[in-house]
Scaffold this motif. Sequence first.
Motif, short mmCIF file in Angstrom:
data_model
loop_
_atom_site.label_atom_id
_atom_site.label_comp_id
_atom_site.label_asym_id
_atom_site.label_seq_id
_atom_site.Cartn_x
_atom_site.Cartn_y
_atom_site.Cartn_z
N THR A 77 16.02 -33.45 -81.15
CA THR A 77 17.24 -33.44 -80.00
C THR A 77 17.21 -33.84 -78.95
OG1 THR A 77 18.24 -33.04 -82.75
CG2 THR A 77 19.64 -33.28 -80.48
N TYR A 78 17.83 -34.65 -77.79
CA TYR A 78 17.81 -34.24 -76.85
C TYR A 78 19.40 -34.76 -76.06
CZ TYR A 78 13.36 -34.68 -76.34
OH TYR A 78 11.92 -34.41 -76.23
N ARG A 79 19.99 -33.99 -75.40
CA ARG A 79 21.17 -33.84 -74.36
C ARG A 79 20.93 -34.28 -73.00
NH1 ARG A 79 23.57 -29.35 -76.20
NH2 ARG A 79 24.05 -29.00 -78.68
N THR A 81 22.08 -36.72 -69.67
CA THR A 81 23.29 -37.21 -68.74
C THR A 81 23.00 -38.72 -67.98
OG1 THR A 81 25.00 -35.83 -68.30
CG2 THR A 81 24.90 -36.92 -67.13
N VAL A 163 28.37 -38.29 -75.36
CA VAL A 163 29.79 -36.40 -76.12
C VAL A 163 30.21 -36.45 -75.50
CG1 VAL A 163 28.68 -35.01 -75.67
CG2 VAL A 163 26.90 -36.22 -76.41
N THR A 172 27.90 -38.24 -71.37
CA THR A 172 26.44 -38.57 -71.76
C THR A 172 26.31 -37.86 -72.68
OG1 THR A 172 27.44 -36.25 -69.90
CG2 THR A 172 25.59 -35.30 -72.12
N PHE A 173 25.03 -38.80 -73.14
CA PHE A 173 24.52 -38.73 -74.47
C PHE A 173 23.83 -37.35 -75.44
CE2 PHE A 173 24.80 -42.34 -71.90
CZ PHE A 173 25.57 -43.55 -73.05
N GLU A 174 23.63 -37.80 -76.75
CA GLU A 174 22.92 -36.90 -77.89
C GLU A 174 21.99 -38.31 -78.45
OE1 GLU A 174 23.59 -32.78 -78.91
OE2 GLU A 174 23.89 -33.90 -80.82
N GLU A 176 18.67 -38.26 -81.20
CA GLU A 176 18.41 -37.95 -82.09
C GLU A 176 16.61 -38.46 -82.37
OE1 GLU A 176 20.09 -36.59 -85.57
OE2 GLU A 176 21.38 -35.18 -84.71
N ARG A 204 18.06 -32.01 -71.62
CA ARG A 204 17.99 -30.91 -72.51
C ARG A 204 17.58 -31.26 -73.63
NH1 ARG A 204 18.72 -25.59 -71.75
NH2 ARG A 204 19.71 -24.05 -73.41
N ARG A 205 16.69 -30.82 -73.42
CA ARG A 205 15.86 -30.01 -75.31
C ARG A 205 16.88 -29.56 -75.81
NH1 ARG A 205 9.59 -31.88 -76.08
NH2 ARG A 205 9.80 -30.13 -76.25
N GLU A 213 18.76 -24.03 -81.33
CA GLU A 213 19.87 -23.46 -80.43
C GLU A 213 19.56 -22.52 -80.61
OE1 GLU A 213 22.29 -26.01 -77.50
OE2 GLU A 213 22.61 -26.48 -79.47
#
Length: 328
Positions: A77-79, A81, A163, A172-174, A176, A204-205, A213
Amino acid sequence: MARRGKKPKGRPISGWVIFDKPKGMGSTEAVSKIKWLYFAQKAGHAGTLDPLASGMLPIALGDATKTVPFVMDGQKTYRFTVSWGAETTTDDTEGPVVNASDRRPSRADIEALLPNYTGEISQVPPAFSAIKIEGERAYDLARAGETVEIAARTVTVHRLAIVEMPDASITTFEAECGKGTYVRAIARDLGRDLGCFGHITELRRVRVGSFDEDDMVTLDELMDAAEEGLEELTPEAAEAGARARITDFTALDEIVLDAATALSDLYEVALTDDQAGRVLSGNPVLLRGRDAPAFCDEAYATGQGRLVAIGSIDQGSFHPKRVFGGRG
């Protein structure tokens, strides 16, 4: 006369450190730092994370390196921008702009395209990536000014969602996704499809396989734990400039997760002490209990809560393939 093998240097500690890699640090540098802190005999990471990215870098110590493939194959999973209006050579902030636009997408415009980026999709990885082309890393060739052509590949994106969108220029996205997916390529291709271009400004992973997390530990937390175990120097040694060594690893070792935590998606076989001894010698053991499966392609065995082996179950017996002898 037969030569004796060299005794491995370091501690035979086994387990996982789920490192919250800071931005600017390379994955290899991170592994070296953790290996040094733990004075571990060996260490390795489960999937490179770009220096410009932050977040989860699972680092295996000792025998836990045998479980790395199971983590690398896990979902991530990544977030990230995306800044709209410019496409760069690297698909992030490091490279120069190659395409620009004054157009900015609406949230509705973006959401209408997201279904095209979920499921199995075809994706051309960034030119500045770690993919090998005739033995050379793509980013080395690109930095040398060579034209890099990478074939499209099929990857899996399980979920892609917005997001937040504080303004028309930033989203900003998330995501998977499965192994081999490049979110920088998602940003690039979305920008092209939207007609406004785009590149990643933050990445960010936050999840890899069974690790989330809550499992992550920062460099500051690791250094604080290491400081607790520093030897006490005499005034004379301190005055002479001697550096204190870590002699008590208790606080550091409490951070390490058992190697079995990487295998939560597999069937677990709980062994008695006698069975564990047989498995550690490479022998199969018959499983008892009505709930025990007769066949299973991949399973792991534990004894007294510790990982003993990875193997398979055939005709009601567990057959070890990889045995774990390391101890924390």
